[in-house]
Design an enzyme around this catalytic site. Structure first.
Site, PDB file in Angstrom:
ATOM      1  N   PRO A  70       0.819  -1.216   0.000  1.00 51.58           N
ATOM      2  CA  PRO A  70       0.000   0.000   0.000  1.00 51.58           C
ATOM      3  C   PRO A  70       0.852   1.265   0.000  1.00 51.58           C
ATOM      4  O   PRO A  70       1.902   1.324   0.637  1.00 51.58           O
ATOM      5  CB  PRO A  70      -0.819  -0.123   1.284  1.00 51.58           C
ATOM      6  CG  PRO A  70      -0.045  -1.046   2.156  1.00 51.58           C
ATOM      7  CD  PRO A  70       0.664  -1.996   1.247  1.00 51.58           C
ATOM      8  N   GLU A  71       0.397   2.259  -0.727  1.00 56.11           N
ATOM      9  CA  GLU A  71       1.132   3.510  -0.844  1.00 56.11           C
ATOM     10  C   GLU A  71       0.926   4.390   0.381  1.00 56.11           C
ATOM     11  O   GLU A  71      -0.116   4.361   1.014  1.00 56.11           O
ATOM     12  CB  GLU A  71       0.681   4.260  -2.102  1.00 56.11           C
ATOM     13  CG  GLU A  71       0.924   3.511  -3.396  1.00 56.11           C
ATOM     14  CD  GLU A  71       0.371   4.241  -4.607  1.00 56.11           C
ATOM     15  OE1 GLU A  71       0.217   5.478  -4.532  1.00 56.11           O
ATOM     16  OE2 GLU A  71       0.083   3.583  -5.625  1.00 56.11           O
ATOM     17  N   VAL A 127       6.015   1.720   4.151  1.00 55.02           N
ATOM     18  CA  VAL A 127       6.577   0.369   4.006  1.00 55.02           C
ATOM     19  C   VAL A 127       7.233   0.199   2.633  1.00 55.02           C
ATOM     20  O   VAL A 127       7.305  -0.892   2.083  1.00 55.02           O
ATOM     21  CB  VAL A 127       5.511  -0.723   4.246  1.00 55.02           C
ATOM     22  CG1 VAL A 127       5.140  -0.788   5.711  1.00 55.02           C
ATOM     23  CG2 VAL A 127       4.275  -0.498   3.386  1.00 55.02           C
ATOM     24  N   SER A 128       7.697   1.300   2.065  1.00 50.74           N
ATOM     25  CA  SER A 128       8.512   1.300   0.845  1.00 50.74           C
ATOM     26  C   SER A 128       7.779   0.774  -0.375  1.00 50.74           C
ATOM     27  O   SER A 128       8.292  -0.062  -1.116  1.00 50.74           O
ATOM     28  CB  SER A 128       9.803   0.496   1.067  1.00 50.74           C
ATOM     29  OG  SER A 128      10.544   1.040   2.114  1.00 50.74           O
ATOM     30  N   ALA A 173       9.964   1.737  -3.428  1.00 46.99           N
ATOM     31  CA  ALA A 173      11.135   0.881  -3.637  1.00 46.99           C
ATOM     32  C   ALA A 173      10.722  -0.452  -4.245  1.00 46.99           C
ATOM     33  O   ALA A 173      11.413  -0.988  -5.125  1.00 46.99           O
ATOM     34  CB  ALA A 173      11.869   0.657  -2.320  1.00 46.99           C
ATOM     35  N   ASP A 217      15.720   1.118   1.720  1.00 51.76           N
ATOM     36  CA  ASP A 217      14.468   0.584   1.196  1.00 51.76           C
ATOM     37  C   ASP A 217      14.717  -0.318  -0.006  1.00 51.76           C
ATOM     38  O   ASP A 217      14.230  -1.446  -0.081  1.00 51.76           O
ATOM     39  CB  ASP A 217      13.532   1.726   0.791  1.00 51.76           C
ATOM     40  CG  ASP A 217      13.147   2.607   1.959  1.00 51.76           C
ATOM     41  OD1 ASP A 217      13.515   2.276   3.099  1.00 51.76           O
ATOM     42  OD2 ASP A 217      12.485   3.628   1.728  1.00 51.76           O
TER      43      ASP A 217
END
Length: 916
Positions: A570-571, A575-576, A579, A622
């Site tokens: 999820p954006e 949580v990167s 990356a 990341d």
């Protein structure tokens, strides 16, 4: 029985009236309702129970004027010849007779009754029409159950005839009117409910001890006792004396009055208290106190459903039942992707989780191997990868069909449907997001970091095509024709999830736009190119990998490319997600072009995409985790610039979770950038102070006092005068020599006048802005020390003190973030909830939480939690999730589990099987 007013749920300042509807199926529902009702009454509320169960089920347990029983049967459950035999057709016909034919009258009666008792809240376990009646009466409602009748009857319909399908649809529609579901353990799929609150098991209380029960029943302590109990239903079995081994006695619940039993079988009274009977040989578990607490909090407005749940979207869940009605053995059901994504938004488990039951994996495996030949690579048992491959197989069907999906979703699916040439090979890569366990923003200052790849991942499929054979979208064809060109390489990208992220689902460009004569365009020019259209700025993360490969490795792309991006990371959650997209994209593109890039080097290249093309000043941890990580291990890396020092096994007794605060995080945000600028300012000042001290050495050569320099050590000062990374300065040196030399804040213009530049290639100083200096410079120096300590503690002897020390380091990190200005109300609240859970634990708890910290770039995003690897800890995480929602209205996503990085996964080379 006397109700203890101080027992169970804490009393509410508001007196409430609950209407509690109980299904007419067996006694099991009624007996668990008793415990919930008992706690609600103990909290000072009135409860009207609507039930077809005998009064004694309730009155034997609750003797209070606050309990009112109304004998009405509004559903019938299952028609059973005995406890194990269900008559499906008779069950459906009985439901029609009980609840469908008199439906209009039932609704009128119930609405009038609810108004007459002045009900504040309706609870259903799990009577469908009660939810609709509550809605018609303008009263909020919830359901409490581990199964729903739409799911049960869906199976009956398949056996008894499709002409009964309207029953299932009506039940699902009724359930959709409830606010949320309190879901009990051992649950089945219940798609009619979107918002779910899971409650754990708690011990159901006993009235008497084992010894007392056996004495009353005249059973000696040395007799082995087995209990036959089917929730009030007669078992229908022919009980024989020889059925039991010698020395055994069977206690029979629900036996008919006329039934004759053998001497080693004892008939129990109908009003026998089952938990006490079971206590004579075993124990019983239930779900009652927590459910009662949630009901009370919801009724007084502290526990509200998500505002995202519009009626139209919630009714979509009922559509899933249509797929269930089509289920046949051996055929997997394709749940629409919009349903999985909607689950993700609300913190439920997504279909993209790589850890599912073996039978689900087997079903996907059989389906995907029918669709594709895997020519190279290994899926490694990851179900999210099988799901992605299955979605690829459906693209041509989606391209040729019309359905009722949302306009944006339809657009991206149609675009993807025409993306690939099924006669050519496709390359698939996978890269996970990451949970920042320790290190965080200290990465750009050269710290040791510890990162865990999470189970949520991004998949990218890439196909190369000769420009003359590439299937171009119409506007791309028109663009090339307008230029009067022969076919030239074109990049076409489809990215799923655009309707959630409010961005364009597609992007395309001529690859020649990346060239300036015979050289690649500059990164600055590329950044401006992608920033032209905010709706397509996302494409910089994907297409930017191509420009970096061209610029850094000299690669030239002569073929067109089609890319499909599908990310379950999820954006904006810290949580990167970016990356994961970059690493998966570059990995897939490299595989398709035969480029062999070491995972570490690929991560550094991907960092260039984010720093120079996207314009986000992130460190490298990341991308390194997404590329080099391994499942269930912490990647230990010194960010100078990217030296992997090993993989740290997570001890069996330790577990990490991520809890999303709902506050969108962005490393491109002003707070993150200004803190980085402040850290680099501090480094420049420290170097200047060290150089100033060294300059005194010339005085000592001319007879000055060199005693101070001798104490300091010239080599040490020379190292600090040329300090490359703040983390190479120890905390004690910082405190002894430099802490009092750094200002708390400094104006950008003042710094530039005195020091010229801060020597950071990815940030620019704003002369008019005041920057925090001391806290951002201090943080990485101490964080590096904390991470080293944390790593050493992980391998120490298992003890409560070990976990307490590990948790303490997380707390220290969190408050250091806040000192830098990178905290947020949401993440602070989550950390406080963990602290409260930790310090309020009972001495008998075998599972608990020990620490928490904000992660990544801060200013929102996700909190990392450490705890003991136990069921109790998981229950506490769920309790924190619900408390956070009660306080904020937002149900956090929970991240748990791990999966391999892109390097460990490798890539898949696949070809579609063409049916003849």
């Amino acid at each position: 029985m006397r109700i203890d007013e101080n027992e169970g749920v804490s009393a509410s300042s508001k007196h409430l009236v609950f209407a509690y509807y109980v299904t007419g199926h067996g006694f099991g529902h009624a007996t668990r309702v008793v415990e919930v009702v008992r706690h609600l009454i103990a909290a000072g509320h009135d409860v009207h129970v609507v039930t077809g169960a005998p009064d004694f089920v309730f009155t034997s347990e609750i003797q209070s004027p606050r309990l009112k029983i109304r004998k009405v049967l509004l559903d019938c459950g299952a028609v059973q010849a005995d406890a194990l035999t269900v008559d499906r057709l008779a069950s459906l016909e009985k439901y029609v007779e009980t609840a469908v034919v008199p439906r209009a009258a039932i609704l009128n009666t119930e609405v009038e009754w609810l108004h007459s008792i002045k009900a504040d809240f309706v609870v259903s376990d799990v009577v469908p029409v009660a939810c609709r009646a509550a809605a018609d009466a303008g009263i909020r409602s919830v359901c409490v159950t581990n199964f729903s009748w739409d799911f049960i009857y869906a199976e009956y319909v398949m056996a008894a005839g499709y002409h009964h399908r309207s029953i299932v649809w009506q039940i699902a529609e009724d359930y959709s009117h409830c606010e949320f579901l309190i879901r009990l353990p051992g649950y089945c799929p219940m798609p009619a409910f979107r918002d779910v609150v899971d409650v754990p098991l708690v011990v159901r209380r006993l009235h008497k001890s084992r010894k007392e029960v056996r004495k009353e029943l005249g059973i000696a302590e040395d007799v082995n006792v087995v209990i036959l109990n089917f929730g009030g239903q007669p078992s229908g079995w022919n009980l024989k004396e020889e059925s039991l081994p010698s020395g055994w006695l069977c206690l029979v619940c629900g036996a008919s009055e006329t039934q004759e039993l053998p001497p080693n079988f004892v008939k129990l009274a109908k009003d026998a208290y089952t938990p006490d009977i079971i206590a004579a040989s075993d124990c019983m578990l239930g779900q009652y106190y927590i459910a009662a607490h949630i009901l009370q909090e919801t009724a007084i407005g502290r526990h509200c459903a998500s505002d995202k749940l519009s009626g139209a979207r919630r009714l979509r869940d009922a559509i899933i039942l249509g797929y269930q009605l089509q289920r046949v053995p051996g055929r997997d059901i394709a749940i629409p992707e919009w349903y999985s994504r909607a689950e993700n938004e609300l913190g439920q488990s997504a279909g993209s989780s790589p850890t599912v039951q073996a039978n689900e994996n087997n079903s996907l495996l059989e389906s995907c191997t029918d669709d594709f030949d895997i020519l190279q690579g290994d899926v490694q048992g990851l179900s999210d990868t099988w799901t992605f491959l299955k979605s690829l197989a459906k693209l041509d069907a989606i391209h040729d069909s019309e359905n009722s999906m949302e306009k944006k979703t339809m657009r991206e699916r149609k675009a993807a449907g025409g993306l690939f040439n099924w006669e050519e090979e496709i390359f698939v890569a996978r890269a996970p997001g990451r949970l920042d366990v320790m290190g965080g923003i200290a990465d750009y200052s050269g710290s040791l970091v510890l990162q865990m790849p999470i189970r949520e991942a991004c998949h990218v499929a890439v196909q190369r095509n000769h420009p003359g054979k590439h299937r171009l979208w119409k506007h791309a064809q028109a663009r090339q024709q307008a230029k009067g060109q022969v076919p030239t390489p074109v990049l076409q990208i489809v990215s799923y999830g655009s309707e959630i992220s409010n961005r364009a689902p597609t992007f395309d460009m001529d690859l020649s736009d990346f060239m300036d004569g015979d050289k690649p365009i500059s990164y600055e020019k590329a950044r401006k190119f992608f920033a032209q259209d905010p709706a397509q700025k996302w494409a910089a993360y994907v297409a930017g990998t191509i420009l970096v490969l061209m610029t850094e490795l000299g690669v030239r792309f002569e073929d067109s490319m089609s890319l499909l991006v599908s990310s379950a990371v999820p954006e904006g959650k810290g949580v990167s997600s970016s990356a994961a997209v970059e690493v998966a994209s570059m990995s897939a593109i490299a595989a398709a072009h035969g480029l062999s890039i070491d995972p570490r080097d690929l991560a550094i290249l991907c960092q260039k995409v984010e720093n120079h093309i996207v314009g986000a000043p992130c460190g490298v941890m990341d991308q390194m985790t997404s590329s080099c990580g391994e499942a269930n291990k912490l990647l230990a890396m010194i960010c100078q610039p990217a030296e992997v020092v090993g993989l740290v096994e997570i001890p069996n007794h330790v577990r990490f979770w991520g809890i999303d605060s709902g506050i969108r995080h962005s490393v491109g945000g002003a707070d993150y950038g200004s803190v980085r600028v402040g850290a680099y300012m501090g480094r420049k000042m420290i170097k200047s102070v060290a150089s100033s001290i060294l300059s005194q050495s010339t005085l000592s050569a001319n007879g000055g006092n060199s005693e101070e320099l001798e104490d300091e050590g010239i080599e040490l000062l020379e190292t600090e005068a040329s300090l490359d990374y703040l983390c190479n300065l120890s905390p004690h040196r910082y405190e002894a020599r430099y802490a009092d030399k750094l200002p708390d804040f400094m104006l950008g213009q003042t710094f530039i006048e005195e020091y010229s530049d801060h020597d950071d290639p990815v940030t620019v100083i704003d002369e008019k802005r005041s920057y925090s200096v001391k806290a951002p410079a201090r943080h990485p120096i101490y964080e590096n020390f904390r991470v080293k300590t944390f790593k050493a503690l992980l391998t120490s002897a298992t003890s409560d003190e070990q976990l307490t020390a590990l948790g303490g380091l997380l707390y220290q990190c969190h408050y250091s973030y806040s000192a830098c200005g990178l905290g947020s109300d949401g993440t602070n609240r989550l950390v406080q909830l963990v602290q409260g859970m930790q310090h309020n634990k009972s001495k008998t708890d075998d599972g608990t939480l020990y620490g928490a910290k904000i992660t990544g770039g801060g200013s929102g995003g996700t909190v990392c939690v450490i705890g003991r690897n136990s069921l109790r800890s998981s229950q506490q995480i769920l309790e924190i999730q619900q408390r956070y929602k009660a306080a904020t209205g937002y149900l956090p996503l929970i991240f748990e589990g791990s999966s391999p990085g892109a390097g460990k996964f490798g890539y898949l080379r696949i070809r579609r099987r063409i049916s003849l």
